[in-house]
Write a protein that holds these residues in place. Structure first.
Motif, PDB file in Angstrom:
ATOM      1  N   GLN B 118       0.904  -1.080  -0.251  1.00 19.89           N
ATOM      2  CA  GLN B 118      -0.052  -0.066   0.078  1.00 19.89           C
ATOM      3  C   GLN B 118       0.869   1.245   0.070  1.00 19.89           C
ATOM      4  OE1 GLN B 118      -2.566  -2.171   3.396  1.00 19.89           O
ATOM      5  NE2 GLN B 118      -3.417   0.020   2.673  1.00 19.89           N
ATOM      6  N   PHE B 194     -10.733  -0.850   7.863  1.00 18.65           N
ATOM      7  CA  PHE B 194      -9.485  -1.063   8.401  1.00 18.65           C
ATOM      8  C   PHE B 194      -8.244  -1.023   7.698  1.00 18.65           C
ATOM      9  CE2 PHE B 194      -6.363  -4.095  10.297  1.00 18.65           C
ATOM     10  CZ  PHE B 194      -5.990  -3.504  11.375  1.00 18.65           C
ATOM     11  N   GLU B 195      -8.266  -1.651   6.479  1.00 17.65           N
ATOM     12  CA  GLU B 195      -7.193  -1.795   5.579  1.00 17.65           C
ATOM     13  C   GLU B 195      -6.768  -0.355   5.298  1.00 17.65           C
ATOM     14  OE1 GLU B 195      -7.650  -3.144   1.775  1.00 17.65           O
ATOM     15  OE2 GLU B 195      -5.723  -3.491   1.223  1.00 17.65           O
ATOM     16  N   PHE B 198      -6.054   2.466   8.572  1.00 21.08           N
ATOM     17  CA  PHE B 198      -4.988   2.045   9.569  1.00 21.08           C
ATOM     18  C   PHE B 198      -3.699   1.580   9.306  1.00 21.08           C
ATOM     19  CE2 PHE B 198      -9.141   2.701  11.598  1.00 21.08           C
ATOM     20  CZ  PHE B 198      -8.986   3.404  12.673  1.00 21.08           C
ATOM     21  N   HIS B 199      -3.501   1.982   7.957  1.00 22.50           N
ATOM     22  CA  HIS B 199      -2.099   1.634   7.572  1.00 22.50           C
ATOM     23  C   HIS B 199      -1.058   2.829   8.336  1.00 22.50           C
ATOM     24  CE1 HIS B 199       1.768   1.439   5.122  1.00 22.50           C
ATOM     25  NE2 HIS B 199       1.214   0.111   4.498  1.00 22.50           N
ATOM     26  N   PRO B 200      -0.168   2.186   8.950  1.00 27.06           N
ATOM     27  CA  PRO B 200       0.822   3.173   9.849  1.00 27.06           C
ATOM     28  C   PRO B 200       1.151   4.513   9.092  1.00 27.06           C
ATOM     29  CG  PRO B 200       1.651   1.185   9.565  1.00 27.06           C
ATOM     30  CD  PRO B 200       0.641   0.986   9.226  1.00 27.06           C
ATOM     31  N   ALA B 201       1.308   4.221   7.642  1.00 24.68           N
ATOM     32  CA  ALA B 201       2.073   5.360   7.003  1.00 24.68           C
ATOM     33  C   ALA B 201       0.978   6.429   6.573  1.00 24.68           C
ATOM     34  CB  ALA B 201       2.900   4.964   5.846  1.00 24.68           C
ATOM     35  N   ILE B 232      10.084   4.002   4.247  1.00 22.78           N
ATOM     36  CA  ILE B 232       9.032   4.012   5.236  1.00 22.78           C
ATOM     37  C   ILE B 232       9.728   4.526   6.593  1.00 22.78           C
ATOM     38  CG2 ILE B 232       9.070   1.555   5.990  1.00 22.78           C
ATOM     39  CD1 ILE B 232       5.822   2.145   6.044  1.00 22.78           C
ATOM     40  N   LEU B 237       5.852   7.766  13.111  1.00 28.46           N
ATOM     41  CA  LEU B 237       4.493   7.164  13.171  1.00 28.46           C
ATOM     42  C   LEU B 237       3.621   8.185  14.484  1.00 28.46           C
ATOM     43  CD1 LEU B 237       3.035   4.416  13.426  1.00 28.46           C
ATOM     44  CD2 LEU B 237       4.187   3.960  15.358  1.00 28.46           C
ATOM     45  N   SER B 238       2.417   8.096  13.762  1.00 29.87           N
ATOM     46  CA  SER B 238       1.422   8.902  14.631  1.00 29.87           C
ATOM     47  C   SER B 238       1.397   8.560  16.085  1.00 29.87           C
ATOM     48  CB  SER B 238       0.275   8.819  13.997  1.00 29.87           C
ATOM     49  OG  SER B 238      -0.796   9.457  14.904  1.00 29.87           O
ATOM     50  N   TRP B 241      -1.338   6.010  16.961  1.00 29.43           N
ATOM     51  CA  TRP B 241      -1.762   4.826  16.037  1.00 29.43           C
ATOM     52  C   TRP B 241      -1.629   3.531  16.825  1.00 29.43           C
ATOM     53  CZ3 TRP B 241       0.617   0.095  14.773  1.00 29.43           C
ATOM     54  CH2 TRP B 241       0.254  -0.683  13.799  1.00 29.43           C
ATOM     55  N   ARG B 242      -0.899   3.400  17.793  1.00 29.48           N
ATOM     56  CA  ARG B 242      -0.629   1.884  18.445  1.00 29.48           C
ATOM     57  C   ARG B 242      -2.123   1.874  18.963  1.00 29.48           C
ATOM     58  NH1 ARG B 242       3.563  -1.115  17.789  1.00 29.48           N
ATOM     59  NH2 ARG B 242       5.119   0.125  17.166  1.00 29.48           N
ATOM     60  N   SER B 245      -5.156   1.793  16.253  1.00 28.30           N
ATOM     61  CA  SER B 245      -5.338   0.687  15.534  1.00 28.30           C
ATOM     62  C   SER B 245      -5.459  -0.567  16.126  1.00 28.30           C
ATOM     63  CB  SER B 245      -3.849   0.537  14.650  1.00 28.30           C
ATOM     64  OG  SER B 245      -2.819  -0.109  15.389  1.00 28.30           O
ATOM     65  N   SER B 246      -5.149  -0.781  17.700  1.00 30.28           N
ATOM     66  CA  SER B 246      -5.535  -1.893  18.354  1.00 30.28           C
ATOM     67  C   SER B 246      -7.238  -1.835  18.615  1.00 30.28           C
ATOM     68  CB  SER B 246      -5.015  -1.848  19.919  1.00 30.28           C
ATOM     69  OG  SER B 246      -3.535  -1.782  19.372  1.00 30.28           O
ATOM     70  N   GLY B 249      -8.901  -2.444  15.233  1.00 30.17           N
ATOM     71  CA  GLY B 249      -8.928  -3.837  14.685  1.00 30.17           C
ATOM     72  C   GLY B 249      -9.573  -4.693  15.530  1.00 30.17           C
TER      73      GLY B 249
END
Lengths: 126, 338
Positions: B118, B194-195, B198-201, B232, B237-238, B241-242, B245-246, B249
């Motif tokens: 992605q 989600f895809e 929530f991609h970290p980039a 990358i 990283l935002s 994010w952690r 995204s958890s 997810g």
């Protein structure tokens, strides 16, 4: 007329043909009577209202419509597709979730200073 | 370095994607307020009860057919559409990309396959128009939308269907078929949110689908040196994010599982003899789970709108940069980067 009688020249029937025709004739006669037996309805049941589902009365079309095997099969098929695709989609979610976590670990962590790393790979610094 | 990636969508595609998304979300909210009416009683009430919900569903249904036909015609009559057709056919690379994704998940591969990437970054030239997931989305959603449109038209007037089958009950089978068919798409869209959210980039939204390709400057590396990585590791990283995204997810998984379980038990055909409230097991957990699924879709709708907000901001910024030197009335000119 002379004493000797002459029979005319007639081409007769072969025995086998006669036999086959006889058998077919008897069979058709038998079958047609057997088929006609189906029309035999007890005279008292003629012109009577049958209010039951079995009798084709009220609600019979509902029961018939509710038990069409092809529609039942179609719905079972979609149920199966739902379960299969659902499992597949869940695999995809976990696959991407794990991949995202790996990718996130490679990125600069929040608050982390890695100034020299930027310069080291030849990128221009702003 | 926020624009390492090449955009992939044209302006028409971004617009089509947003409209299709809005339409499909409305169809989901109304359709599943009907199918899961005991779990989503509030949604049914919010959208005007039984008559309101069916009215919105029919209006957006017409919209969906219009969008589908528009897209099919466009793909056939335009050279771009015809040219892209070979690009959406799945090939061996796509299967390899899936296998490599599994290996990447298990730590046995260092990179995602170009057909899975992605975030392309410096390696944007390797990345095909569509990832293997993108191709899957195109095919599965095309089949789904076609079947949903046809079955939806069939149940548009149920008396016609009843007349065709000479029985009232058969019409119910088509309603059930329509609802169960949509469940695949419902689950797929949750994954899609989600895809691409929530991609970290790209968190919180992948702008690729909202900012047209024509507006994204392309990065081209120096010819002689081929970068080893996508780059990358140079992105930050935002901080949220952690956690986010958890949470998201987990919500996605709960939503998919609940909708799937709900669809198995929410039988509509054969029409049951006894009147079951809601038609299935009314458990508190399932109720929460199906609502979580709707929440995931709601987040998707918000992210789609946010993507459009980003596009508008991006357009303004581009315009300001273009007008910059021309608008000088003796003021200081900002030194440009390039």
């Amino acid at each position: 007329m002379s004493g000797r009688q002459e029979t005319p020249e007639v081409s007769g029937y072969a025995r086998s043909h006669v036999a086959i025709s006889a058998v077919v004739g008897i069979l058709v006669a038998g079958l047609s009577v057997w088929w006609a037996q189906g029309f035999d309805i007890f005279y008292e049941s003629l012109y009577r209202v049958s209010p039951t589902v079995e009798g084709g009365g009220i609600g019979a079309d509902w029961v018939f419509g509710n038990t069409i095997p092809s529609l039942d099969f179609l719905i079972a098929l979609v149920h199966a597709a739902d379960v299969l695709m659902g499992a597949f989609i869940l695999v995809m979610v976990f696959l991407h979730w794990a991949a995202f976590r790996r990718l996130a670990d490679r990125m600069r962590q929040p608050g982390e200073e890695r100034g020299e790393a930027v310069a080291a790979d030849g990128g221009e610094q702003r | 370095m926020s624009n390492l990636d090449h955009g992939k969508f044209t302006r028409v595609t971004t617009l089509f994607h947003s409209l299709l998304g809005l339409d499909v979300f409305l169809l989901f909210f109304t359709g599943y307020a009907i199918m899961f009416n005991d779990e989503l009683w509030w949604l049914l009430a919010v959208m005007g009860g039984a008559s309101g919900v069916t009215a919105i569903h029919r209006i957006t249904g017409i919209g969906l057919i219009a969008l589908i036909v528009f897209w099919i015609v466009l793909q056939i009559i335009s050279p771009t559409g015809r040219g892209n057709f070979s690009e959406i056919l799945p090939g061996k690379d796509d299967f390899d990309a899936f296998v490599q994704d599994v290996q990447f998940m298990l730590g046995r591969a260092d990179e995602r396959h170009p057909n899975a990437r992605q975030f392309a970054g410096y390696k944007a030239d390797e990345v095909p128009l569509l990832s293997y997931i993108g191709k899957g989305v195109v095919f599965i959603f095309s089949i789904e939308l076609t079947l949903l449109a046809i079955s939806g038209l069939l149940i548009w007037s149920k008396t016609g269907l009843a007349a065709m089958f000479q029985t009232k009950a058969a019409a119910m089978a088509f309603v059930t078929f329509h609802g169960l068919l949509g469940v695949i798409m419902l689950m797929g869209v949750m994954f899609h949110v989600f895809e691409h959210g929530f991609h970290p980039a790209f968190y919180p939204v992948e702008t690729k689908a909202f900012i047209p390709r024509s507006m994204v400057p392309e990065y081209h590396s120096d010819e002689d040196e081929e970068p080893d990585t996508t780059g990358i590791e140079r992105l930050s990283l935002s901080p949220s994010w952690r956690t986010m995204s958890s949470i998201f997810g987990a919500l996605t998984v709960i939503g998919i599982v609940s909708v799937l379980i709900g669809s198995i038990f929410d039988e509509g055909y054969p029409v049951p003899r006894e009147l079951a409230i809601g038609g299935g097991p009314t458990s508190i957990l399932l109720t929460i789970g199906i609502n979580v699924g709707i929440l995931v879709l709601g987040v998707g709708l918000v992210l789609s709108m946010y993507g459009n907000v980003l596009r508008i901001r991006w357009e303004r910024q581009m315009e300001e940069e273009r007008e910059g030197p021309a608008a000088t009335d003796g003021g200081r000119e900002e030194p440009s980067d390039d």
